[in-house]
Every structure is written in C-alpha cells, then in structure tokens.
Design a protein around this motif. Structure first.
Motif, PDB file in Angstrom:
ATOM      1  N   UNK A   1       0.852  -1.195   0.000  1.00  0.00           N
ATOM      2  CA  UNK A   1       0.000   0.000   0.000  1.00  0.00           C
ATOM      3  C   UNK A   1       0.893   1.252   0.000  1.00  0.00           C
ATOM      4  N   UNK A   2       0.374   2.301  -0.634  1.00  0.00           N
ATOM      5  CA  UNK A   2       1.116   3.573  -0.701  1.00  0.00           C
ATOM      6  C   UNK A   2       1.535   4.016   0.693  1.00  0.00           C
ATOM      7  N   UNK A   3       0.567   3.946   1.633  1.00  0.00           N
ATOM      8  CA  UNK A   3       0.830   4.454   2.981  1.00  0.00           C
ATOM      9  C   UNK A   3       1.929   3.651   3.679  1.00  0.00           C
ATOM     10  N   UNK A   4       1.936   2.335   3.447  1.00  0.00           N
ATOM     11  CA  UNK A   4       2.927   1.490   4.108  1.00  0.00           C
ATOM     12  C   UNK A   4       4.327   1.756   3.539  1.00  0.00           C
ATOM     13  N   UNK A   5       4.393   1.856   2.228  1.00  0.00           N
ATOM     14  CA  UNK A   5       5.712   2.066   1.623  1.00  0.00           C
ATOM     15  C   UNK A   5       6.246   3.456   1.971  1.00  0.00           C
ATOM     16  N   UNK A   6       5.347   4.447   2.059  1.00  0.00           N
ATOM     17  CA  UNK A   6       5.784   5.797   2.433  1.00  0.00           C
ATOM     18  C   UNK A   6       6.415   5.783   3.828  1.00  0.00           C
ATOM     19  N   UNK A   7       5.887   4.923   4.686  1.00  0.00           N
ATOM     20  CA  UNK A   7       6.375   4.839   6.075  1.00  0.00           C
ATOM     21  C   UNK A   7       7.753   4.175   6.146  1.00  0.00           C
TER      22      UNK A   7
ATOM     23  N   UNK B   1      17.979   3.803   9.497  1.00  0.00           N
ATOM     24  CA  UNK B   1      17.787   4.475  10.782  1.00  0.00           C
ATOM     25  C   UNK B   1      16.376   4.385  11.327  1.00  0.00           C
ATOM     26  N   UNK B   2      15.470   3.735  10.591  1.00  0.00           N
ATOM     27  CA  UNK B   2      14.086   3.576  11.069  1.00  0.00           C
ATOM     28  C   UNK B   2      14.102   2.779  12.374  1.00  0.00           C
ATOM     29  N   UNK B   3      13.390   3.261  13.419  1.00  0.00           N
ATOM     30  CA  UNK B   3      13.489   2.572  14.719  1.00  0.00           C
ATOM     31  C   UNK B   3      13.130   1.085  14.647  1.00  0.00           C
TER      32      UNK B   3
ATOM     33  N   UNK C   1       1.043   2.398   9.578  1.00  0.00           N
ATOM     34  CA  UNK C   1       0.133   3.342   8.905  1.00  0.00           C
ATOM     35  C   UNK C   1      -0.615   2.746   7.714  1.00  0.00           C
ATOM     36  N   UNK C   2       0.012   1.804   7.000  1.00  0.00           N
ATOM     37  CA  UNK C   2      -0.643   1.247   5.822  1.00  0.00           C
ATOM     38  C   UNK C   2      -1.098  -0.187   6.017  1.00  0.00           C
TER      39      UNK C   2
ATOM     40  N   UNK D   1       3.400  -1.482  17.887  1.00  0.00           N
ATOM     41  CA  UNK D   1       2.440  -0.692  17.103  1.00  0.00           C
ATOM     42  C   UNK D   1       2.994   0.716  16.862  1.00  0.00           C
ATOM     43  N   UNK D   2       2.916   1.175  15.607  1.00  0.00           N
ATOM     44  CA  UNK D   2       3.380   2.528  15.285  1.00  0.00           C
ATOM     45  C   UNK D   2       2.498   3.565  15.976  1.00  0.00           C
ATOM     46  N   UNK D   3       1.193   3.310  16.044  1.00  0.00           N
ATOM     47  CA  UNK D   3       0.252   4.219  16.686  1.00  0.00           C
ATOM     48  C   UNK D   3      -0.715   3.374  17.526  1.00  0.00           C
ATOM     49  N   UNK D   4      -0.352   3.124  18.789  1.00  0.00           N
ATOM     50  CA  UNK D   4      -1.150   2.202  19.621  1.00  0.00           C
ATOM     51  C   UNK D   4      -2.610   2.632  19.764  1.00  0.00           C
TER      52      UNK D   4
END
Ligand SMILES: [Zn+2]
Length: 298
Positions: free
Chosen positions: A146-152, A158-160, A205-206, A242-245
C-alpha cells in the motif's frame, strides 16, 4: 498434510513457518498484567500460553489463497538464512518454502503476494538468497504494497523498527522493487471479484486486512490487528510494536464490533492452530465484551 478450506470459489491453506511459545505477555503487551493472565489461565494454557516459560504461543504463518485460477500469498513470515537482531529470527532454517511446495505449488506459480504490512515476520520470504544475492522468491508474482505502508518504510535507514530488528527492508523488500515486481496500491484495492484489501491502520500506517467473499463464507484475514486471542477480551491492549497504539486500538475495536456474530470467519496472522474462528459478543454476565471462538477447521 495441510488442510485446505473451501469458502466457495476461494480456497485457503495455512503455510506455517513456526508455532510455539515466543513472547512474554509483558514483552508484547505493555498494558497486560500477571493478574489478567492468571484470570484467563483456564482457556489460555497450554494451547495459547505456556505457563512454564511465561510465553504466549504465537504462530508465524502465511495464507495461500487459490481464487479464480490464480494463486495469492498473504504474508511471507520471517524467512530462512536472514541476519536478524532478534535471536529467535536470526539465520533460521525453518523450511517454510518446502512446506509451500509440499502443497503442490512452486514459487513460480504464485501470481500475487500481499503484505498486510512491512514488519519483519511478514516479508521474509519475499526474497531468498541465490548466488550471494537476495532475489524475489516468486519471480512471476506482482507484489502489492500500500502507498501508505511504503511511504512509512521507504526511508528505511535508521528507522526505529529496523534498528530493533535488522535491516530487513534492505534484504526482503528493496530487491522486489529493484526487480520491477512491486505495485503500489490503495488500502482498499480489489484483487479480484472475491478478494479485496480493507484498511486496518494503526499497527502500521498502511496496515490492511484481506477480505474474502466466498460463495459460502465471508472471511477476514486481519493481519496484526490482533496478535493473540487475549486481545478480544482486552481490546485496549495494543502491542509495543504498534506505530500508533491508539489508532491500532480503535481499529481493533471497530473490527470486533463489525465481525461479532455476523458469521465472518476471522483468521488473525499470529493465532496458533486452528487460527480460524468467530468473534462472539459475550454474555452480559461475562467480564469481557468479546471473545474469540476457534473453529477446528485447519
Ligand atoms: Zn506480525
């Protein structure tokens, strides 16, 4: 022999990579308490929780769908031979690909690969090592992201999530883009007349679920909206991953409301065998609003 479910026009087979006690409740659910585990021990142990090691039983698996003559693979586990920070996942040889092939399916037969999201335990077999390079395992497939997932994830260095795990995007996702096999799609993308993606954001997010509308049965593959059946009793428990619990919590609550008692067969990515079940609204005297009723189908 792996059981195959036929929903009418769409068949589903679980391809399991590993299943067993993996994570301590407090390690995955920051809001869990030893008291909550004790209060549910009668149905948790030993199938869904191992009291000896204090670990929840987790399945890491893929769902192989055969729909209208095409083969669709949903998620691809951790993978073999991959360098990972987590010792449980590092340089493993689980033999998932052999189990896929034992169902009569060769890698080149797969038409579509769906990622519910881009966490390490969902993209591992997107690639395999050939002559020292990571190449797409399914050379004739379109891999949907998904666009949203790949954007993330695309700024992955360096992504946590990758510092925690090891750079799995580099070895398991980027080679798919480099080979020209990746398609970016909307979160409600329709794959065919029976199968579509359903937005289920929050864990990432995606993040998406996959809806199967069979001739006899509606099915929802809910990805990581649920990690363990305890989350039907305690929908407020989001994971440490979770990115956004809060968003994950709202998504989980709305999935519970939508699927309770409507006949939808639910298959969360990490529930151990039989994985499939129905969400039931519990009786008024019950302490919890929802529970997961497993179906001994698979
Ligand atoms: Zn997962």
């Amino acid at each position: 022999m792996t059981a195959r479910l036929d929903f009418g026009g769409v068949e589903l087979t679980r391809i399991v990579e590993a299943e067993g006690p993996l994570l301590r409740p407090a390690e995955i659910f920051p809001d869990s308490t030893p008291e909550a585990i004790q209060a549910n021990l009668d149905w948790l142990a030993p199938r869904f929780y191992d009291p000896v090691s204090d670990r929840l039983v987790i399945s890491i698996q893929s769902f192989l769908l055969k729909s209208h003559g095409r083969l669709i693979l949903v998620d691809t586990c951790v993978g073999d031979c991959k360098a990972r920070v987590r010792a449980d996942f590092d340089q493993q040889h689980w033999g998932w690909l052999d189990r896929l092939e034992a169902t009569g399916v060769r890698p080149e037969d797969i038409d579509v690969v769906v990622s519910t999201h881009l966490h390490v335990d969902h993209v591992g077999w997107h690639t395999r090592r050939v002559d020292g390079a990571w190449v797409p395992t399914f050379p004739n497939a379109r891999y949907l992201f998904t666009h949203e997932e790949w954007a993330y994830w695309k700024e992955h260095e360096g992504h946590p999530g990758l510092v925690r795990t090891g750079d799995y995007v580099g070895d398991s996702v980027l080679p798919v883009f480099e080979a020209g096999l990746a398609d970016l799609v909307d979160m409600d993308h329709r794959i065919d007349e029976a199968i579509r993606l359903v937005p289920a954001p929050g864990h990432t997010p995606g993040h998406v679920a996959v809806e199967i509308q069979g001739e006899r049965q509606r099915v929802l593959l809910t990805g990581d909206a649920f990690h363990h059946p305890l989350q039907c009793c305690y929908p407020q428990w989001s994971t440490r991953f979770c990115a956004d619990p809060d968003h994950a919590r709202r998504t989980r609550q709305s999935l519970l409301e939508a699927c309770a008692n409507d006949g939808t067969l639910v298959l969360p990515a990490h529930f151990p065998a039989p994985t499939a079940g129905h969400i039931r609204r519990a009786a008024p005297e019950d302490e919890h609003e929802f529970r997961f009723e497993f179906q001994e189908l698979l």
